[in-house]
Design an enzyme around this catalytic site. Structure first.
Site, PDB file in Angstrom:
ATOM      1  CD  GLU A 181      -3.265  -0.368   2.079  1.00 31.92           C
ATOM      2  OE1 GLU A 181      -4.289  -1.054   2.039  1.00 31.92           O
ATOM      3  OE2 GLU A 181      -3.030   0.432   3.013  1.00 31.92           O
ATOM      4  CG  HIS A 229       9.987 -29.237   0.722  1.00 38.26           C
ATOM      5  ND1 HIS A 229      10.714 -30.390   0.547  1.00 38.26           N
ATOM      6  CD2 HIS A 229      10.567 -28.564   1.744  1.00 38.26           C
ATOM      7  CE1 HIS A 229      11.698 -30.421   1.443  1.00 38.26           C
ATOM      8  NE2 HIS A 229      11.628 -29.324   2.183  1.00 38.26           N
ATOM      9  CE  LYS A 270     -11.881   0.584   2.478  1.00 36.34           C
ATOM     10  NZ  LYS A 270     -11.495   1.413   3.619  1.00 36.34           N
TER      11      LYS A 270
HETATM   12  O1  PA5 Z   1      -4.414   0.963   5.192  1.00 33.18           O
HETATM   13  C1  PA5 Z   1      -5.572   1.255   4.947  1.00 33.18           C
HETATM   14  O2  PA5 Z   1      -5.960   2.412   4.972  1.00 33.18           O
HETATM   15  C2  PA5 Z   1      -6.586   0.192   4.653  1.00 33.18           C
HETATM   16  O3  PA5 Z   1      -6.049  -1.070   4.564  1.00 33.18           O
HETATM   17  C3  PA5 Z   1      -7.604   0.223   5.762  1.00 33.18           C
HETATM   18  O4  PA5 Z   1      -6.980  -0.057   6.978  1.00 33.18           O
HETATM   19  C4  PA5 Z   1      -8.725  -0.781   5.506  1.00 33.18           C
HETATM   20  O5  PA5 Z   1      -9.285  -0.544   4.256  1.00 33.18           O
HETATM   21  C5  PA5 Z   1      -9.783  -0.665   6.589  1.00 33.18           C
HETATM   22  O6  PA5 Z   1     -10.308   0.634   6.633  1.00 33.18           O
HETATM   23  P1  PA5 Z   1     -11.120   1.137   7.877  1.00 33.18           P
HETATM   24  O7  PA5 Z   1     -10.243   1.085   9.064  1.00 33.18           O
HETATM   25  O8  PA5 Z   1     -11.551   2.512   7.524  1.00 33.18           O
HETATM   26  O9  PA5 Z   1     -12.305   0.193   8.019  1.00 33.18           O
END
Ligand code: PA5
Length: 448
Positions: free
Chosen positions: A290, A311, A425
Protein backbone atom coordinates in the site's frame (compact mmCIF):
# COMPACT_ATOMS: atom_id res chain seq x y z
CA UNK A 1 24.08 -0.81 18.94
CA UNK A 2 20.87 -1.76 17.16
CA UNK A 3 18.85 -4.51 18.80
CA UNK A 4 18.21 -6.21 15.47
CA UNK A 5 20.83 -6.78 12.79
CA UNK A 6 20.36 -6.08 9.11
CA UNK A 7 22.77 -8.18 7.04
CA UNK A 8 23.47 -7.34 3.40
CA UNK A 9 26.79 -9.18 3.20
CA UNK A 10 25.46 -11.60 0.55
CA UNK A 11 24.72 -8.82 -1.93
CA UNK A 12 28.30 -8.41 -3.24
CA UNK A 13 27.45 -10.12 -6.49
CA UNK A 14 24.50 -7.80 -7.13
CA UNK A 15 25.48 -4.40 -5.73
CA UNK A 16 28.91 -2.86 -6.26
CA UNK A 17 30.78 -1.29 -3.34
CA UNK A 18 30.20 2.27 -4.52
CA UNK A 19 26.47 1.97 -5.21
CA UNK A 20 25.19 2.26 -1.67
CA UNK A 21 27.35 5.31 -0.98
CA UNK A 22 26.03 6.93 -4.13
CA UNK A 23 22.51 6.70 -2.73
CA UNK A 24 23.46 8.88 0.25
CA UNK A 25 22.34 12.16 -1.33
CA UNK A 26 18.96 10.70 -2.24
CA UNK A 27 18.62 9.15 1.20
CA UNK A 28 19.44 12.47 2.84
CA UNK A 29 16.72 14.11 0.73
CA UNK A 30 14.22 11.34 1.57
CA UNK A 31 15.10 11.60 5.27
CA UNK A 32 14.49 15.33 5.15
CA UNK A 33 11.15 14.88 3.38
CA UNK A 34 10.14 12.44 6.08
CA UNK A 35 11.45 14.25 9.16
CA UNK A 36 10.69 17.81 8.11
CA UNK A 37 7.39 17.00 6.48
CA UNK A 38 8.31 18.41 3.10
CA UNK A 39 7.42 15.19 1.26
CA UNK A 40 4.04 14.07 -0.08
CA UNK A 41 1.56 12.78 2.51
CA UNK A 42 3.18 14.68 5.34
CA UNK A 43 -0.06 14.75 7.37
CA UNK A 44 0.34 11.02 7.95
CA UNK A 45 3.66 10.89 9.76
CA UNK A 46 2.49 10.69 13.36
CA UNK A 47 3.54 7.03 13.55
CA UNK A 48 7.13 8.35 13.52
CA UNK A 49 6.83 9.52 17.13
CA UNK A 50 3.99 7.25 18.24
CA UNK A 51 6.23 4.99 20.36
CA UNK A 52 7.03 7.92 22.67
CA UNK A 53 4.26 10.39 21.98
CA UNK A 54 1.01 8.58 22.67
CA UNK A 55 -1.99 9.21 24.90
CA UNK A 56 -0.91 7.76 28.25
CA UNK A 57 -4.43 7.90 29.74
CA UNK A 58 -5.80 5.97 26.81
CA UNK A 59 -2.94 3.48 27.15
CA UNK A 60 -4.01 2.87 30.75
CA UNK A 61 -7.63 2.47 29.61
CA UNK A 62 -6.49 -0.11 27.06
CA UNK A 63 -4.83 -2.11 29.81
CA UNK A 64 -7.92 -1.85 32.02
CA UNK A 65 -10.20 -2.92 29.16
CA UNK A 66 -7.89 -5.84 28.40
CA UNK A 67 -8.10 -6.92 32.05
CA UNK A 68 -11.87 -6.74 32.00
CA UNK A 69 -12.06 -8.80 28.80
CA UNK A 70 -9.61 -11.34 30.24
CA UNK A 71 -11.88 -11.61 33.28
CA UNK A 72 -15.26 -11.88 31.59
CA UNK A 73 -14.57 -13.50 28.20
CA UNK A 74 -13.21 -16.75 26.86
CA UNK A 75 -12.95 -15.28 23.36
CA UNK A 76 -12.22 -11.85 21.93
CA UNK A 77 -13.48 -11.33 18.38
CA UNK A 78 -11.48 -8.59 16.67
CA UNK A 79 -13.41 -7.16 13.73
CA UNK A 80 -11.48 -5.18 11.12
CA UNK A 81 -9.77 -5.42 7.75
CA UNK A 82 -6.45 -4.33 6.21
CA UNK A 83 -4.62 -2.00 8.53
CA UNK A 84 -7.39 -2.46 11.06
CA UNK A 85 -6.48 -6.10 11.70
CA UNK A 86 -3.20 -7.27 10.16
CA UNK A 87 -0.92 -5.74 12.78
CA UNK A 88 -2.82 -7.25 15.70
CA UNK A 89 -3.08 -10.65 14.02
CA UNK A 90 0.63 -10.62 13.18
CA UNK A 91 1.54 -9.66 16.75
CA UNK A 92 -0.73 -12.17 18.50
CA UNK A 93 0.72 -14.96 16.35
CA UNK A 94 4.31 -13.79 16.67
CA UNK A 95 4.21 -13.34 20.45
CA UNK A 96 2.53 -16.56 21.51
CA UNK A 97 3.01 -20.22 21.13
CA UNK A 98 2.10 -21.64 17.78
CA UNK A 99 -1.16 -23.19 18.97
CA UNK A 100 -2.24 -20.30 21.19
CA UNK A 101 -5.88 -20.40 20.12
CA UNK A 102 -6.09 -24.18 20.25
CA UNK A 103 -5.43 -24.56 23.97
CA UNK A 104 -8.63 -25.58 25.78
CA UNK A 105 -10.23 -23.11 28.22
CA UNK A 106 -9.06 -24.96 31.33
CA UNK A 107 -5.44 -24.71 30.19
CA UNK A 108 -5.39 -21.09 29.23
CA UNK A 109 -4.66 -17.91 31.12
CA UNK A 110 -5.93 -15.52 28.46
CA UNK A 111 -8.85 -15.47 26.03
CA UNK A 112 -8.64 -16.84 22.54
CA UNK A 113 -8.29 -14.03 20.03
CA UNK A 114 -10.03 -14.52 16.69
CA UNK A 115 -10.31 -12.13 13.78
CA UNK A 116 -13.42 -11.48 11.68
CA UNK A 117 -14.63 -8.91 9.17
CA UNK A 118 -11.54 -9.41 7.01
CA UNK A 119 -13.45 -11.18 4.26
CA UNK A 120 -17.05 -11.51 3.08
CA UNK A 121 -17.13 -15.26 3.61
CA UNK A 122 -20.37 -16.27 5.35
CA UNK A 123 -18.89 -19.68 6.13
CA UNK A 124 -16.06 -18.09 8.08
CA UNK A 125 -18.45 -16.11 10.27
CA UNK A 126 -20.75 -19.11 10.73
CA UNK A 127 -17.83 -21.30 11.73
CA UNK A 128 -16.51 -18.75 14.19
CA UNK A 129 -19.91 -18.33 15.85
CA UNK A 130 -20.08 -22.09 16.07
CA UNK A 131 -16.65 -22.28 17.66
CA UNK A 132 -17.58 -19.66 20.27
CA UNK A 133 -20.73 -21.60 21.04
CA UNK A 134 -22.27 -20.52 24.32
CA UNK A 135 -18.97 -19.32 25.78
CA UNK A 136 -18.55 -15.74 26.98
CA UNK A 137 -17.08 -13.37 24.44
CA UNK A 138 -16.42 -9.71 23.70
CA UNK A 139 -15.93 -7.78 20.47
CA UNK A 140 -13.36 -5.19 19.49
CA UNK A 141 -14.60 -3.54 16.31
CA UNK A 142 -11.93 -1.51 14.52
CA UNK A 143 -12.53 0.84 11.61
CA UNK A 144 -11.08 4.26 10.97
CA UNK A 145 -13.74 5.22 8.43
CA UNK A 146 -16.47 3.31 10.21
CA UNK A 147 -18.01 2.45 6.86
CA UNK A 148 -15.95 -0.42 5.48
CA UNK A 149 -18.31 -3.12 4.24
CA UNK A 150 -16.58 -6.28 5.46
CA UNK A 151 -16.20 -5.30 9.13
CA UNK A 152 -19.59 -3.55 9.19
CA UNK A 153 -21.41 -6.72 8.11
CA UNK A 154 -19.47 -8.93 10.51
CA UNK A 155 -20.08 -6.47 13.34
CA UNK A 156 -23.84 -6.61 12.80
CA UNK A 157 -23.78 -10.38 13.08
CA UNK A 158 -21.59 -10.61 16.19
CA UNK A 159 -23.52 -7.73 17.79
CA UNK A 160 -26.77 -9.59 17.19
CA UNK A 161 -25.30 -12.65 18.91
CA UNK A 162 -24.10 -10.52 21.85
CA UNK A 163 -27.55 -8.97 22.26
CA UNK A 164 -29.24 -12.39 22.15
CA UNK A 165 -26.87 -13.63 24.82
CA UNK A 166 -26.48 -10.66 27.14
CA UNK A 167 -29.37 -8.29 26.31
CA UNK A 168 -28.81 -4.81 24.89
CA UNK A 169 -27.09 -3.29 27.92
CA UNK A 170 -24.94 -6.35 28.52
CA UNK A 171 -23.92 -6.40 24.86
CA UNK A 172 -23.01 -2.71 24.88
CA UNK A 173 -20.62 -3.37 27.73
CA UNK A 174 -18.83 -6.06 25.75
CA UNK A 175 -18.26 -3.99 22.63
CA UNK A 176 -15.06 -1.96 22.32
CA UNK A 177 -14.90 0.37 19.32
CA UNK A 178 -11.60 1.61 17.92
CA UNK A 179 -12.27 4.35 15.41
CA UNK A 180 -11.80 7.94 14.36
CA UNK A 181 -11.87 10.60 17.07
CA UNK A 182 -14.82 12.45 15.56
CA UNK A 183 -16.13 11.13 12.29
CA UNK A 184 -17.81 8.05 10.90
CA UNK A 185 -20.74 5.75 11.43
CA UNK A 186 -18.94 3.63 14.01
CA UNK A 187 -18.16 6.69 16.13
CA UNK A 188 -21.85 7.68 16.04
CA UNK A 189 -23.01 4.20 16.93
CA UNK A 190 -20.50 3.97 19.77
CA UNK A 191 -21.75 7.23 21.26
CA UNK A 192 -25.39 6.21 20.86
CA UNK A 193 -24.84 2.87 22.60
CA UNK A 194 -22.18 3.84 25.10
CA UNK A 195 -19.44 1.48 23.87
CA UNK A 196 -16.02 2.05 25.32
CA UNK A 197 -14.04 3.70 22.54
CA UNK A 198 -10.40 4.08 21.56
CA UNK A 199 -9.03 6.49 19.02
CA UNK A 200 -7.15 5.83 15.79
CA UNK A 201 -4.94 8.92 15.66
CA UNK A 202 -5.53 11.26 12.72
CA UNK A 203 -1.96 11.26 11.45
CA UNK A 204 -1.54 7.47 11.46
CA UNK A 205 -2.67 5.49 8.40
CA UNK A 206 -4.14 2.00 8.78
CA UNK A 207 -0.98 0.11 7.87
CA UNK A 208 1.10 2.15 10.34
CA UNK A 209 -1.40 1.74 13.19
CA UNK A 210 -0.32 -1.43 14.99
CA UNK A 211 1.28 0.58 17.82
CA UNK A 212 -1.94 2.58 18.30
CA UNK A 213 -5.09 1.23 20.03
CA UNK A 214 -5.78 -0.67 16.79
CA UNK A 215 -3.11 -3.19 17.68
CA UNK A 216 -2.64 -2.53 21.36
CA UNK A 217 -6.01 -3.69 22.71
CA UNK A 218 -6.05 -7.13 21.04
CA UNK A 219 -2.37 -7.62 21.84
CA UNK A 220 -2.94 -6.72 25.50
CA UNK A 221 -5.95 -9.05 25.71
CA UNK A 222 -3.76 -11.89 24.43
CA UNK A 223 -1.57 -11.39 27.50
CA UNK A 224 1.50 -9.90 25.79
CA UNK A 225 3.20 -6.87 27.32
CA UNK A 226 2.29 -3.71 25.42
CA UNK A 227 4.74 -1.79 27.65
CA UNK A 228 7.60 -3.87 26.27
CA UNK A 229 6.26 -3.58 22.74
CA UNK A 230 6.22 0.21 22.95
CA UNK A 231 9.63 0.27 24.61
CA UNK A 232 11.14 -1.72 21.74
CA UNK A 233 9.60 0.66 19.23
CA UNK A 234 10.76 3.67 21.24
CA UNK A 235 14.33 2.38 21.24
CA UNK A 236 14.12 1.80 17.50
CA UNK A 237 12.82 5.34 17.09
CA UNK A 238 16.08 6.52 18.66
CA UNK A 239 18.24 4.03 16.77
CA UNK A 240 16.99 4.85 13.26
CA UNK A 241 17.21 8.64 13.20
CA UNK A 242 20.64 9.08 11.64
CA UNK A 243 20.43 10.14 7.99
CA UNK A 244 23.91 8.74 7.43
CA UNK A 245 23.51 5.40 5.67
CA UNK A 246 26.55 3.96 7.37
CA UNK A 247 24.83 4.31 10.74
CA UNK A 248 21.23 3.51 9.88
CA UNK A 249 20.38 -0.08 8.99
CA UNK A 250 16.74 0.72 8.23
CA UNK A 251 17.91 3.24 5.64
CA UNK A 252 20.44 0.72 4.27
CA UNK A 253 17.59 -1.73 3.74
CA UNK A 254 15.50 0.98 2.03
CA UNK A 255 18.37 2.03 -0.23
CA UNK A 256 19.48 -1.48 -1.17
CA UNK A 257 16.01 -2.67 -2.12
CA UNK A 258 15.72 0.41 -4.36
CA UNK A 259 19.11 -0.26 -5.96
CA UNK A 260 17.99 -3.82 -6.66
CA UNK A 261 14.56 -2.68 -7.92
CA UNK A 262 16.23 -0.47 -10.49
CA UNK A 263 18.20 -3.45 -11.74
CA UNK A 264 15.02 -5.38 -12.44
CA UNK A 265 14.45 -7.16 -9.14
CA UNK A 266 10.85 -6.05 -8.93
CA UNK A 267 9.46 -8.61 -6.47
CA UNK A 268 10.62 -8.92 -2.89
CA UNK A 269 9.87 -12.02 -0.85
CA UNK A 270 9.75 -11.68 2.92
CA UNK A 271 10.73 -15.04 4.33
CA UNK A 272 10.82 -16.73 7.72
CA UNK A 273 11.72 -20.06 9.26
CA UNK A 274 9.08 -19.98 12.02
CA UNK A 275 5.45 -20.86 11.20
CA UNK A 276 4.07 -18.33 13.69
CA UNK A 277 5.74 -15.56 11.66
CA UNK A 278 3.58 -16.15 8.59
CA UNK A 279 1.43 -13.14 9.44
CA UNK A 280 4.49 -10.97 9.91
CA UNK A 281 4.75 -11.25 6.15
CA UNK A 282 1.04 -10.54 5.66
CA UNK A 283 1.34 -7.36 7.74
CA UNK A 284 4.56 -6.43 5.91
CA UNK A 285 2.92 -7.01 2.52
CA UNK A 286 0.24 -4.46 3.31
CA UNK A 287 2.80 -2.01 4.69
CA UNK A 288 5.00 -2.29 1.63
CA UNK A 289 2.32 -2.81 -1.03
CA UNK A 290 0.00 0.00 0.00
CA UNK A 291 2.90 2.34 0.61
CA UNK A 292 4.87 1.73 -2.57
CA UNK A 293 2.59 0.32 -5.24
CA UNK A 294 1.40 3.43 -7.03
CA UNK A 295 1.99 5.59 -10.08
CA UNK A 296 2.40 2.32 -11.98
CA UNK A 297 5.58 1.38 -10.17
CA UNK A 298 6.84 -0.15 -6.94
CA UNK A 299 8.39 -3.34 -5.62
CA UNK A 300 5.79 -6.12 -5.47
CA UNK A 301 5.79 -7.52 -1.92
CA UNK A 302 5.35 -11.26 -1.64
CA UNK A 303 6.35 -13.89 0.87
CA UNK A 304 7.46 -17.45 1.47
CA UNK A 305 7.50 -19.59 4.60
CA UNK A 306 10.51 -21.83 4.99
CA UNK A 307 11.45 -24.56 5.07
CA UNK A 308 7.83 -25.44 4.10
CA UNK A 309 7.79 -23.51 0.82
CA UNK A 310 11.21 -24.76 -0.23
CA UNK A 311 9.23 -27.83 -1.22
CA UNK A 312 6.77 -25.82 -3.31
CA UNK A 313 7.97 -22.35 -4.30
CA UNK A 314 11.61 -23.35 -3.88
CA UNK A 315 11.99 -24.47 -7.50
CA UNK A 316 10.73 -21.12 -8.82
CA UNK A 317 12.87 -19.10 -6.45
CA UNK A 318 15.96 -21.08 -7.43
CA UNK A 319 15.47 -21.12 -11.20
CA UNK A 320 12.41 -19.15 -12.34
CA UNK A 321 12.16 -15.62 -13.74
CA UNK A 322 15.03 -13.60 -12.29
CA UNK A 323 13.07 -10.67 -10.89
CA UNK A 324 13.12 -11.82 -7.24
CA UNK A 325 14.98 -10.49 -4.25
CA UNK A 326 14.51 -11.90 -0.77
CA UNK A 327 14.61 -10.60 2.77
CA UNK A 328 14.70 -13.21 5.49
CA UNK A 329 13.69 -12.49 9.08
CA UNK A 330 15.79 -14.88 11.13
CA UNK A 331 15.14 -15.60 14.81
CA UNK A 332 18.50 -16.18 16.46
CA UNK A 333 17.05 -17.89 19.54
CA UNK A 334 13.78 -19.78 19.06
CA UNK A 335 11.24 -19.85 21.88
CA UNK A 336 11.94 -23.56 22.37
CA UNK A 337 14.49 -25.97 21.06
CA UNK A 338 14.19 -29.72 20.64
CA UNK A 339 16.93 -32.34 20.66
CA UNK A 340 17.06 -34.69 17.72
CA UNK A 341 16.67 -38.08 19.45
CA UNK A 342 19.24 -40.86 19.30
CA UNK A 343 18.26 -44.28 18.05
CA UNK A 344 20.14 -47.57 18.29
CA UNK A 345 19.79 -48.30 14.61
CA UNK A 346 20.22 -45.85 11.79
CA UNK A 347 17.31 -46.98 9.66
CA UNK A 348 16.31 -43.41 8.76
CA UNK A 349 19.92 -42.37 8.07
CA UNK A 350 19.78 -39.53 10.58
CA UNK A 351 22.59 -40.69 12.90
CA UNK A 352 24.78 -37.83 11.70
CA UNK A 353 22.35 -35.40 13.34
CA UNK A 354 22.32 -37.04 16.76
CA UNK A 355 23.56 -34.66 19.43
CA UNK A 356 22.18 -31.70 17.50
CA UNK A 357 18.98 -29.74 18.00
CA UNK A 358 16.21 -28.86 15.57
CA UNK A 359 17.28 -25.22 15.65
CA UNK A 360 20.73 -26.31 14.45
CA UNK A 361 19.03 -27.96 11.46
CA UNK A 362 16.85 -24.87 10.90
CA UNK A 363 19.91 -22.61 10.94
CA UNK A 364 21.79 -24.83 8.50
CA UNK A 365 18.73 -24.80 6.22
CA UNK A 366 18.76 -20.99 6.28
CA UNK A 367 22.49 -20.86 5.54
CA UNK A 368 22.27 -23.43 2.75
CA UNK A 369 19.25 -21.76 1.16
CA UNK A 370 20.87 -18.33 1.30
CA UNK A 371 23.92 -19.57 -0.59
CA UNK A 372 21.88 -21.62 -3.08
CA UNK A 373 19.58 -18.71 -3.88
CA UNK A 374 22.51 -16.32 -4.15
CA UNK A 375 24.14 -18.75 -6.61
CA UNK A 376 20.81 -18.85 -8.46
CA UNK A 377 20.97 -15.03 -8.81
CA UNK A 378 18.44 -14.07 -6.16
CA UNK A 379 19.81 -11.18 -4.10
CA UNK A 380 19.46 -12.03 -0.42
CA UNK A 381 19.23 -9.75 2.60
CA UNK A 382 18.47 -10.84 6.14
CA UNK A 383 17.27 -9.27 9.35
CA UNK A 384 18.40 -11.10 12.47
CA UNK A 385 16.15 -10.72 15.48
CA UNK A 386 17.34 -12.11 18.80
CA UNK A 387 14.00 -13.56 19.93
CA UNK A 388 10.23 -13.32 19.62
CA UNK A 389 9.52 -11.01 22.53
CA UNK A 390 7.24 -7.94 22.52
CA UNK A 391 10.31 -5.70 22.83
CA UNK A 392 11.88 -7.16 19.71
CA UNK A 393 8.62 -7.04 17.79
CA UNK A 394 8.15 -3.35 18.61
CA UNK A 395 11.68 -2.73 17.38
CA UNK A 396 11.11 -4.70 14.17
CA UNK A 397 7.80 -2.96 13.44
CA UNK A 398 9.49 0.41 13.65
CA UNK A 399 12.41 -0.77 11.49
CA UNK A 400 10.03 -1.71 8.66
CA UNK A 401 7.84 1.39 9.03
CA UNK A 402 10.71 3.85 8.82
CA UNK A 403 12.36 1.84 6.03
CA UNK A 404 9.29 1.83 3.80
CA UNK A 405 8.67 5.53 4.29
CA UNK A 406 12.19 6.36 3.12
CA UNK A 407 12.02 3.73 0.41
CA UNK A 408 8.80 5.27 -0.94
CA UNK A 409 10.35 8.72 -1.11
CA UNK A 410 13.42 7.24 -2.84
CA UNK A 411 11.07 5.93 -5.49
CA UNK A 412 9.27 9.25 -5.85
CA UNK A 413 5.84 8.31 -4.53
CA UNK A 414 3.67 9.31 -1.58
CA UNK A 415 4.19 6.44 0.89
CA UNK A 416 1.22 7.43 3.04
CA UNK A 417 -1.85 7.41 0.82
CA UNK A 418 -3.79 4.46 -0.65
CA UNK A 419 -5.99 5.75 -3.47
CA UNK A 420 -6.23 2.26 -4.97
CA UNK A 421 -7.98 0.86 -1.88
CA UNK A 422 -10.62 3.58 -2.07
CA UNK A 423 -11.36 2.80 -5.74
CA UNK A 424 -12.44 -0.74 -4.94
CA UNK A 425 -14.47 0.36 -1.92
CA UNK A 426 -16.43 2.85 -4.05
CA UNK A 427 -17.22 0.25 -6.70
CA UNK A 428 -18.40 -2.24 -4.11
CA UNK A 429 -20.67 0.35 -2.46
CA UNK A 430 -22.13 1.16 -5.88
CA UNK A 431 -22.74 -2.48 -6.81
CA UNK A 432 -24.29 -3.21 -3.43
CA UNK A 433 -26.73 -0.33 -3.96
CA UNK A 434 -25.51 2.00 -1.20
CA UNK A 435 -27.40 5.34 -1.23
CA UNK A 436 -25.30 8.07 -2.83
CA UNK A 437 -23.61 5.71 -5.30
CA UNK A 438 -26.56 5.22 -7.72
CA UNK A 439 -24.94 6.75 -10.82
CA UNK A 440 -21.73 4.80 -10.45
CA UNK A 441 -23.81 1.68 -9.80
CA UNK A 442 -25.66 2.11 -13.12
CA UNK A 443 -22.43 2.61 -15.02
CA UNK A 444 -20.72 -0.39 -13.44
CA UNK A 445 -23.70 -2.68 -13.94
CA UNK A 446 -23.70 -1.81 -17.65
CA UNK A 447 -20.06 -2.76 -17.87
CA UNK A 448 -20.52 -6.10 -16.14
O1 PA5 B 1 -4.41 0.96 5.19
C1 PA5 B 1 -5.57 1.25 4.95
O2 PA5 B 1 -5.96 2.41 4.97
C2 PA5 B 1 -6.59 0.19 4.65
O3 PA5 B 1 -6.05 -1.07 4.56
C3 PA5 B 1 -7.60 0.22 5.76
O4 PA5 B 1 -6.98 -0.06 6.98
C4 PA5 B 1 -8.72 -0.78 5.51
O5 PA5 B 1 -9.29 -0.54 4.26
C5 PA5 B 1 -9.78 -0.67 6.59
O6 PA5 B 1 -10.31 0.63 6.63
P1 PA5 B 1 -11.12 1.14 7.88
O7 PA5 B 1 -10.24 1.09 9.06
O8 PA5 B 1 -11.55 2.51 7.52
O9 PA5 B 1 -12.30 0.19 8.02
Amino acid sequence: MAHIKFDSSKLDKFVHDNELGEMQAMVTAADSELRKGTGAGSDFRDWLTLPTDFDKDEFARIKAAAKKIQGDSKVLVVIGIGGSYLGAKMAVDFLHDTFFNYLPDDQREFPQVFFAGNSLSPSYVYDLLNLIGDRDFSVNVISKSGTTTEPSIAFRIFKERLIEKYGLDGANQRIYATTDKQRGALREEAIANGYETFVIPDGVGGRYSVLSPVGLLPIAVSGASIDDLMQGAADAQTAYTDENLANNEAYQYAALRNILYRKGYTTELLENYEPNMQYLAEWWKQLMGESEGKDEKGIYPSSANFSTDLHSLGQYIQEGLRNLMETVVVVDKPNHDMDIPSEKDNLDGLKYLEGHTMSFANTKAFEGVTLAHTDGNVPNMSIHIPDQTPYTLGYLIYFFEVAVAVSGYLNGINPFNQPGVEAYKKNMFALLGKPGFEELGKELNQRL
